[in-house]
Design a protein around this motif. Structure first.
Motif, PDB file in Angstrom:
ATOM      1  N   ARG A  17     -33.448  69.232 -53.379  1.00 47.26           N
ATOM      2  CA  ARG A  17     -33.775  68.995 -54.796  1.00 47.26           C
ATOM      3  C   ARG A  17     -33.482  67.555 -55.181  1.00 47.26           C
ATOM      4  NH1 ARG A  17     -30.774  73.706 -56.392  1.00 47.26           N
ATOM      5  NH2 ARG A  17     -29.237  72.352 -57.361  1.00 47.26           N
ATOM      6  N   ARG A  18     -32.294  67.102 -54.818  1.00 46.87           N
ATOM      7  CA  ARG A  18     -31.876  65.754 -55.186  1.00 46.87           C
ATOM      8  C   ARG A  18     -32.797  64.704 -54.553  1.00 46.87           C
ATOM      9  NH1 ARG A  18     -27.196  63.907 -57.531  1.00 46.87           N
ATOM     10  NH2 ARG A  18     -27.524  65.898 -58.585  1.00 46.87           N
ATOM     11  N   GLU A  19     -33.115  64.901 -53.285  1.00 45.53           N
ATOM     12  CA  GLU A  19     -33.974  63.942 -52.579  1.00 45.53           C
ATOM     13  C   GLU A  19     -35.371  63.885 -53.194  1.00 45.53           C
ATOM     14  OE1 GLU A  19     -33.849  65.204 -48.529  1.00 45.53           O
ATOM     15  OE2 GLU A  19     -31.859  64.326 -48.145  1.00 45.53           O
ATOM     16  N   LEU A  20     -35.939  65.053 -53.521  1.00 46.08           N
ATOM     17  CA  LEU A  20     -37.275  65.091 -54.108  1.00 46.08           C
ATOM     18  C   LEU A  20     -37.283  64.479 -55.511  1.00 46.08           C
ATOM     19  CD1 LEU A  20     -38.463  68.625 -52.944  1.00 46.08           C
ATOM     20  CD2 LEU A  20     -39.569  66.449 -52.396  1.00 46.08           C
ATOM     21  N   ALA A  21     -36.260  64.795 -56.307  1.00 48.56           N
ATOM     22  CA  ALA A  21     -36.184  64.240 -57.657  1.00 48.56           C
ATOM     23  C   ALA A  21     -36.064  62.719 -57.604  1.00 48.56           C
ATOM     24  CB  ALA A  21     -35.005  64.849 -58.413  1.00 48.56           C
ATOM     25  N   GLU A  22     -35.252  62.216 -56.696  1.00 46.16           N
ATOM     26  CA  GLU A  22     -35.123  60.754 -56.540  1.00 46.16           C
ATOM     27  C   GLU A  22     -36.459  60.141 -56.128  1.00 46.16           C
ATOM     28  OE1 GLU A  22     -32.023  60.285 -53.680  1.00 46.16           O
ATOM     29  OE2 GLU A  22     -30.405  60.574 -55.139  1.00 46.16           O
ATOM     30  N   GLN A  23     -37.145  60.800 -55.197  1.00 40.11           N
ATOM     31  CA  GLN A  23     -38.431  60.296 -54.696  1.00 40.11           C
ATOM     32  C   GLN A  23     -39.453  60.164 -55.823  1.00 40.11           C
ATOM     33  OE1 GLN A  23     -40.113  62.716 -51.514  1.00 40.11           O
ATOM     34  NE2 GLN A  23     -42.186  62.192 -52.133  1.00 40.11           N
ATOM     35  N   PHE A  24     -39.535  61.174 -56.689  1.00 39.44           N
ATOM     36  CA  PHE A  24     -40.553  61.140 -57.734  1.00 39.44           C
ATOM     37  C   PHE A  24     -40.156  60.244 -58.907  1.00 39.44           C
ATOM     38  CE2 PHE A  24     -42.200  64.664 -55.304  1.00 39.44           C
ATOM     39  CZ  PHE A  24     -43.564  64.399 -55.346  1.00 39.44           C
ATOM     40  N   LEU A  25     -38.871  60.067 -59.145  1.00 42.90           N
ATOM     41  CA  LEU A  25     -38.473  59.085 -60.152  1.00 42.90           C
ATOM     42  C   LEU A  25     -38.770  57.674 -59.662  1.00 42.90           C
ATOM     43  CD1 LEU A  25     -35.198  60.679 -61.526  1.00 42.90           C
ATOM     44  CD2 LEU A  25     -37.238  60.116 -62.852  1.00 42.90           C
ATOM     45  N   GLU A  26     -38.623  57.450 -58.381  1.00 41.48           N
ATOM     46  CA  GLU A  26     -39.023  56.155 -57.815  1.00 41.48           C
ATOM     47  C   GLU A  26     -40.533  55.968 -57.974  1.00 41.48           C
ATOM     48  OE1 GLU A  26     -37.276  53.720 -56.653  1.00 41.48           O
ATOM     49  OE2 GLU A  26     -35.315  54.513 -56.049  1.00 41.48           O
ATOM     50  N   LYS A  27     -41.292  57.037 -57.787  1.00 40.94           N
ATOM     51  CA  LYS A  27     -42.756  56.960 -57.860  1.00 40.94           C
ATOM     52  C   LYS A  27     -43.214  56.530 -59.252  1.00 40.94           C
ATOM     53  CE  LYS A  27     -46.947  59.538 -56.727  1.00 40.94           C
ATOM     54  NZ  LYS A  27     -47.348  58.610 -55.669  1.00 40.94           N
ATOM     55  N   VAL A  28     -42.489  56.975 -60.282  1.00 36.06           N
ATOM     56  CA  VAL A  28     -42.867  56.603 -61.653  1.00 36.06           C
ATOM     57  C   VAL A  28     -42.068  55.390 -62.132  1.00 36.06           C
ATOM     58  CG1 VAL A  28     -43.594  58.950 -62.223  1.00 36.06           C
ATOM     59  CG2 VAL A  28     -41.245  58.236 -62.729  1.00 36.06           C
ATOM     60  N   GLU A  29     -41.454  54.675 -61.184  1.00 35.73           N
ATOM     61  CA  GLU A  29     -40.760  53.411 -61.431  1.00 35.73           C
ATOM     62  C   GLU A  29     -39.555  53.567 -62.359  1.00 35.73           C
ATOM     63  OE1 GLU A  29     -43.684  50.576 -62.690  1.00 35.73           O
ATOM     64  OE2 GLU A  29     -44.787  50.654 -60.800  1.00 35.73           O
ATOM     65  N   LEU A  30     -38.797  54.652 -62.134  1.00 36.71           N
ATOM     66  CA  LEU A  30     -37.570  54.869 -62.900  1.00 36.71           C
ATOM     67  C   LEU A  30     -36.358  55.026 -61.979  1.00 36.71           C
ATOM     68  CD1 LEU A  30     -38.564  57.269 -65.836  1.00 36.71           C
ATOM     69  CD2 LEU A  30     -38.012  54.853 -65.955  1.00 36.71           C
ATOM     70  N   GLY A  31     -36.455  54.452 -60.799  1.00 40.28           N
ATOM     71  CA  GLY A  31     -35.356  54.567 -59.850  1.00 40.28           C
ATOM     72  C   GLY A  31     -34.032  54.048 -60.381  1.00 40.28           C
ATOM     73  N   GLU A  32     -34.087  53.036 -61.253  1.00 43.01           N
ATOM     74  CA  GLU A  32     -32.857  52.453 -61.780  1.00 43.01           C
ATOM     75  C   GLU A  32     -32.312  53.213 -62.991  1.00 43.01           C
ATOM     76  OE1 GLU A  32     -33.641  48.357 -62.564  1.00 43.01           O
ATOM     77  OE2 GLU A  32     -33.885  47.831 -60.436  1.00 43.01           O
ATOM     78  N   ARG A  33     -33.039  54.226 -63.437  1.00 44.40           N
ATOM     79  CA  ARG A  33     -32.600  54.960 -64.634  1.00 44.40           C
ATOM     80  C   ARG A  33     -32.379  56.446 -64.353  1.00 44.40           C
ATOM     81  NH1 ARG A  33     -32.643  52.630 -69.612  1.00 44.40           N
ATOM     82  NH2 ARG A  33     -33.256  50.426 -69.610  1.00 44.40           N
ATOM     83  N   MET A  34     -32.134  56.786 -63.095  1.00 46.85           N
ATOM     84  CA  MET A  34     -31.970  58.188 -62.709  1.00 46.85           C
ATOM     85  C   MET A  34     -30.837  58.888 -63.446  1.00 46.85           C
ATOM     86  SD  MET A  34     -32.572  58.235 -58.601  1.00 46.85           S
ATOM     87  CE  MET A  34     -34.046  57.573 -57.845  1.00 46.85           C
ATOM     88  N   TYR A  35     -29.787  58.138 -63.737  1.00 45.41           N
ATOM     89  CA  TYR A  35     -28.604  58.762 -64.327  1.00 45.41           C
ATOM     90  C   TYR A  35     -28.507  58.516 -65.827  1.00 45.41           C
ATOM     91  CZ  TYR A  35     -27.499  59.362 -59.438  1.00 45.41           C
ATOM     92  OH  TYR A  35     -27.565  59.714 -58.107  1.00 45.41           O
ATOM     93  N   HIS A  36     -29.573  58.011 -66.425  1.00 49.50           N
ATOM     94  CA  HIS A  36     -29.600  57.813 -67.869  1.00 49.50           C
ATOM     95  C   HIS A  36     -29.959  59.122 -68.563  1.00 49.50           C
ATOM     96  CE1 HIS A  36     -29.676  53.232 -68.321  1.00 49.50           C
ATOM     97  NE2 HIS A  36     -29.394  53.487 -67.056  1.00 49.50           N
ATOM     98  N   MET A  37     -29.367  59.331 -69.737  1.00 52.74           N
ATOM     99  CA  MET A  37     -29.674  60.496 -70.551  1.00 52.74           C
ATOM    100  C   MET A  37     -30.949  60.212 -71.362  1.00 52.74           C
ATOM    101  SD  MET A  37     -27.133  62.236 -69.555  1.00 52.74           S
ATOM    102  CE  MET A  37     -27.064  63.689 -70.626  1.00 52.74           C
ATOM    103  N   PRO A  38     -31.662  61.256 -71.794  1.00 50.19           N
ATOM    104  CA  PRO A  38     -32.863  61.029 -72.603  1.00 50.19           C
ATOM    105  C   PRO A  38     -32.621  60.140 -73.825  1.00 50.19           C
ATOM    106  CG  PRO A  38     -32.811  63.298 -71.865  1.00 50.19           C
ATOM    107  CD  PRO A  38     -31.510  62.686 -71.441  1.00 50.19           C
ATOM    108  N   SER A  39     -31.457  60.257 -74.443  1.00 46.08           N
ATOM    109  CA  SER A  39     -31.145  59.446 -75.625  1.00 46.08           C
ATOM    110  C   SER A  39     -31.030  57.960 -75.297  1.00 46.08           C
ATOM    111  CB  SER A  39     -29.841  59.929 -76.265  1.00 46.08           C
ATOM    112  OG  SER A  39     -28.758  59.807 -75.349  1.00 46.08           O
ATOM    113  N   GLU A  40     -30.916  57.636 -74.019  1.00 45.93           N
ATOM    114  CA  GLU A  40     -30.787  56.246 -73.589  1.00 45.93           C
ATOM    115  C   GLU A  40     -32.112  55.665 -73.103  1.00 45.93           C
ATOM    116  OE1 GLU A  40     -26.249  56.255 -71.833  1.00 45.93           O
ATOM    117  OE2 GLU A  40     -27.803  57.219 -70.619  1.00 45.93           O
TER     118      GLU A  40
END
Length: 236
Positions: free
Chosen positions: A125-148
């Motif tokens: 799960r973690r690996e796939l979620a990281e992969q797709f956040l990288e795909k949408v160019e949000l690799g640097e914001r993986m641990y940000h909350m929606p309010s941020e």
């Protein structure tokens, strides 16, 4: 060699009615629609035309009153609610106007949610979620909350969440409705890229400039399809 695209979904004679007291309101009036793999379809129509009702039926969020619906070799009208939920989770990724991220989860955890429902193990799960956040160019914001995050960043998280289960179809319901023009164009460019990579996308929008990103446009009025650019004709 057969280059004909594969039929992904087929709706035949779909109707949807609601009762209000003794009156019956017919929202959809015999919809026939076939979508093939790799299409980018925009569904348009005025308020009250039935486009949202059709989208809910396509997304297995509602059942038609009458008619048949086949999705990825499943006869939808024959499925139980449990089976419907499974097909929905496996075959459809949703992107909504209001994002629907869980406020107490960070971006990575939000993207993991469909995989939890699918029973995927924690590490994968973690690996796939990281992969797709990288795909949408949000690799640097993986641990940000929606309010941020900005609206555009939240919509990218929602797109990553929609993609993570590798569904057959992405259903996007007014995906740019809460975004400014510049951010809207960025989100549409991302959806266009995903379509060019082979993902089938069906989008509801009331904005002609957003619909222009699609390769096929369908117009619904008074519960009926009045135009489908696949046919290049107006349906009277």
């Amino acid at each position: 060699m057969n280059d004909k695209p594969k039929e992904l979904m087929s709706l035949e004679k779909i109707t949807k009615s609601y009762r209000s007291g003794e009156e019956e309101l017919q929202v959809l009036k015999g919809i026939d629609l076939t979508v093939y793999e790799g299409e980018f379809v925009a569904i348009m129509g005025p308020s009250g035309s039935g486009k949202s009702t059709l989208m809910n039926i396509i997304g297995l969020l509602d059942r038609p009153t009458m008619g048949s619906y086949h999705l990825a070799d499943n006869a939808i009208e024959e499925l139980s609610e449990i089976d419907l939920a499974q097909v929905r989770n496996e075959e459809i990724g949703f992107v909504f106007q209001q994002f629907f991220l869980l406020s107490k989860l960070n971006a990575l955890e939000n993207v993991e949610l469909p995989l939890i429902y699918a029973g995927v193990g924690a590490r994968e799960r973690r690996e796939l979620a990281e992969q797709f956040l990288e795909k949408v160019e949000l690799g640097e914001r993986m641990y940000h909350m929606p309010s941020e995050m900005s609206g555009g960043q939240k919509q990218r998280v929602a797109i990553a969440r929609a993609l993570v289960n590798d569904p057959s179809i992405i259903l996007a319901d007014e995906p740019t409705g809460a975004l400014d023009t510049k951010t809207s164009n960025q989100i549409m460019e991302l959806l266009t890229q995903l379509n060019q990579e082979g993902k089938t996308i069906i989008m509801v929008t009331h904005e002609p400039e957003i619909a222009d990103y699609a390769t096929r446009k369908i117009v619904i009025r008074d519960g009926e399809i009045t135009m489908d650019t696949t046919d290049s004709v107006r349906i009277d």
